[in-house]
Design a protein around this motif. Structure first.
Motif, mmCIF file in Angstrom:
data_model
loop_
_atom_site.group_PDB
_atom_site.id
_atom_site.type_symbol
_atom_site.label_atom_id
_atom_site.label_comp_id
_atom_site.label_asym_id
_atom_site.label_seq_id
_atom_site.Cartn_x
_atom_site.Cartn_y
_atom_site.Cartn_z
ATOM 1 N N SER A 18 5.876 -6.748 -4.028
ATOM 2 C CA SER A 18 5.403 -5.908 -4.901
ATOM 3 C C SER A 18 6.099 -4.249 -4.474
ATOM 4 O O SER A 18 6.285 -3.532 -5.390
ATOM 5 C CB SER A 18 3.976 -5.644 -4.834
ATOM 6 N N LEU A 19 6.044 -4.050 -3.140
ATOM 7 C CA LEU A 19 6.647 -2.441 -2.958
ATOM 8 C C LEU A 19 8.035 -2.555 -3.154
ATOM 9 O O LEU A 19 8.605 -1.576 -3.808
ATOM 10 C CB LEU A 19 6.506 -2.508 -1.185
ATOM 11 N N ARG A 20 8.638 -3.901 -3.248
ATOM 12 C CA ARG A 20 10.095 -3.833 -3.657
ATOM 13 C C ARG A 20 10.556 -3.635 -5.245
ATOM 14 O O ARG A 20 11.294 -2.682 -5.503
ATOM 15 C CB ARG A 20 10.937 -5.031 -3.116
ATOM 16 N N ASP A 34 15.618 -1.057 -1.195
ATOM 17 C CA ASP A 34 15.177 -1.536 0.141
ATOM 18 C C ASP A 34 14.868 -0.478 1.363
ATOM 19 O O ASP A 34 13.930 -0.567 2.105
ATOM 20 C CB ASP A 34 16.254 -2.438 0.582
ATOM 21 N N ASP A 35 15.643 0.499 1.151
ATOM 22 C CA ASP A 35 15.495 1.635 2.251
ATOM 23 C C ASP A 35 13.977 2.222 2.043
ATOM 24 O O ASP A 35 13.617 2.396 3.007
ATOM 25 C CB ASP A 35 16.555 2.537 1.996
ATOM 26 N N LEU A 36 13.993 2.296 0.985
ATOM 27 C CA LEU A 36 12.710 2.630 0.441
ATOM 28 C C LEU A 36 11.240 2.171 1.026
ATOM 29 O O LEU A 36 10.487 2.499 1.453
ATOM 30 C CB LEU A 36 12.347 3.404 -1.113
ATOM 31 N N ALA A 40 8.738 3.055 3.695
ATOM 32 C CA ALA A 40 7.184 3.005 3.586
ATOM 33 C C ALA A 40 6.440 1.937 4.486
ATOM 34 O O ALA A 40 5.428 2.582 5.113
ATOM 35 C CB ALA A 40 6.758 2.381 2.105
ATOM 36 N N LEU A 41 7.249 1.058 5.062
ATOM 37 C CA LEU A 41 6.404 0.022 5.798
ATOM 38 C C LEU A 41 6.423 0.621 7.271
ATOM 39 O O LEU A 41 5.385 0.579 7.936
ATOM 40 C CB LEU A 41 7.109 -1.217 5.735
ATOM 41 N N MET A 42 7.754 1.173 7.672
ATOM 42 C CA MET A 42 7.746 1.732 9.267
ATOM 43 C C MET A 42 6.748 2.861 9.120
ATOM 44 O O MET A 42 5.911 3.060 10.309
ATOM 45 C CB MET A 42 9.113 2.307 9.181
ATOM 46 N N LYS A 43 6.417 3.808 8.184
ATOM 47 C CA LYS A 43 5.412 4.895 8.110
ATOM 48 C C LYS A 43 4.119 4.092 8.062
ATOM 49 O O LYS A 43 3.385 4.832 8.808
ATOM 50 C CB LYS A 43 5.582 5.745 6.837
ATOM 51 N N LEU A 61 -0.039 1.425 1.182
ATOM 52 C CA LEU A 61 1.468 1.343 1.300
ATOM 53 C C LEU A 61 2.272 1.952 -0.051
ATOM 54 O O LEU A 61 3.045 2.398 0.031
ATOM 55 C CB LEU A 61 1.780 0.010 1.507
ATOM 56 N N PHE A 62 1.632 1.588 -1.255
ATOM 57 C CA PHE A 62 2.023 2.033 -2.458
ATOM 58 C C PHE A 62 2.287 3.541 -2.431
ATOM 59 O O PHE A 62 2.833 4.312 -2.962
ATOM 60 C CB PHE A 62 1.595 1.730 -3.690
#
Length: 192
Positions: A18-20, A34-36, A40-43, A61-62
């Motif tokens: 969904s994030l993708r 993909d970088d975005l 987001a996942l790393m943050k 996460l969104f």
């Protein structure tokens, strides 16, 4: 992060598609999306201490992804953009199938919507968030999200010249071919 529950880890992983899709709607399909998502996942992972377990991980996460996008947008606004797709359209060959052409038309129409309407439509229509969740992500009132989604739907229908549900699916010539093929098959079975 040894004390992170397996459920929370699974929720992070389940959110990736969904994030993708949301990232692709903001920046287009490819490495930037993909970088975005990765950012987001790393943050999110780095700031798990600010997340209240049991609340909506997906919305959290969104929100992180959306904020990362707008932060990078502000940083890069002096960068030359290929807004109308003139340069990128010369780099790729468009597919011959009608479905792909319809999707390309839809994407172009979607890109012409104001960003707030496009964002609300993607969150509610494509990502499956409720109006309340989308309002939380966007930081606005529920009525504002509903209005944005409605205006986006109406504008897309205008841009794509959609007047009714029959405008979806095969065009008239394909429908005629299918009709003749079906009629012929029914007659063959009746005779045989």
């Amino acid at each position: 992060m040894g004390d992170v529950s397996d459920t929370l880890r699974a929720e992070f992983i389940a959110c990736i598609p969904s994030l993708r899709a949301f990232a692709a709607s903001l920046v287009g399909v490819g490495d930037r999306a993909d970088d975005l998502v990765q950012e987001a996942l790393m943050k999110g992972w780095a700031n798990l201490d600010s997340f209240t377990e049991g609340t909506n991980v997906r919305a959290w996460l969104f929100t992180i992804l959306r904020n990362a996008f707008y932060s990078s947008y502000r940083k890069n606004k002096r960068e030359v953009q290929d807004v109308d797709g003139a340069y990128s359209s010369r780099l790729a060959e468009h597919p011959a199938q009608d479905g792909h052409l319809d999707l390309a038309d839809f994407r172009r129409a979607l890109e012409t919507l104001p960003s707030d309407q496009r964002e609300a439509l993607i969150l509610v229509g494509a990502s499956g968030f409720s109006y309340i969740e989308a309002a939380e992500i966007c930081g606005c009132a529920v009525g504002t999200v509903k209005s944005r989604v409605n205006r986006a739907r109406v504008r897309l229908a205008e841009l794509l010249t959609v007047e009714s549900a029959e405008d979806f699916g095969p065009d008239r010539s394909v429908q005629a071919i299918l009709s003749v093929t079906t009629t012929t098959a029914v007659k063959s079975r009746a005779m045989g």
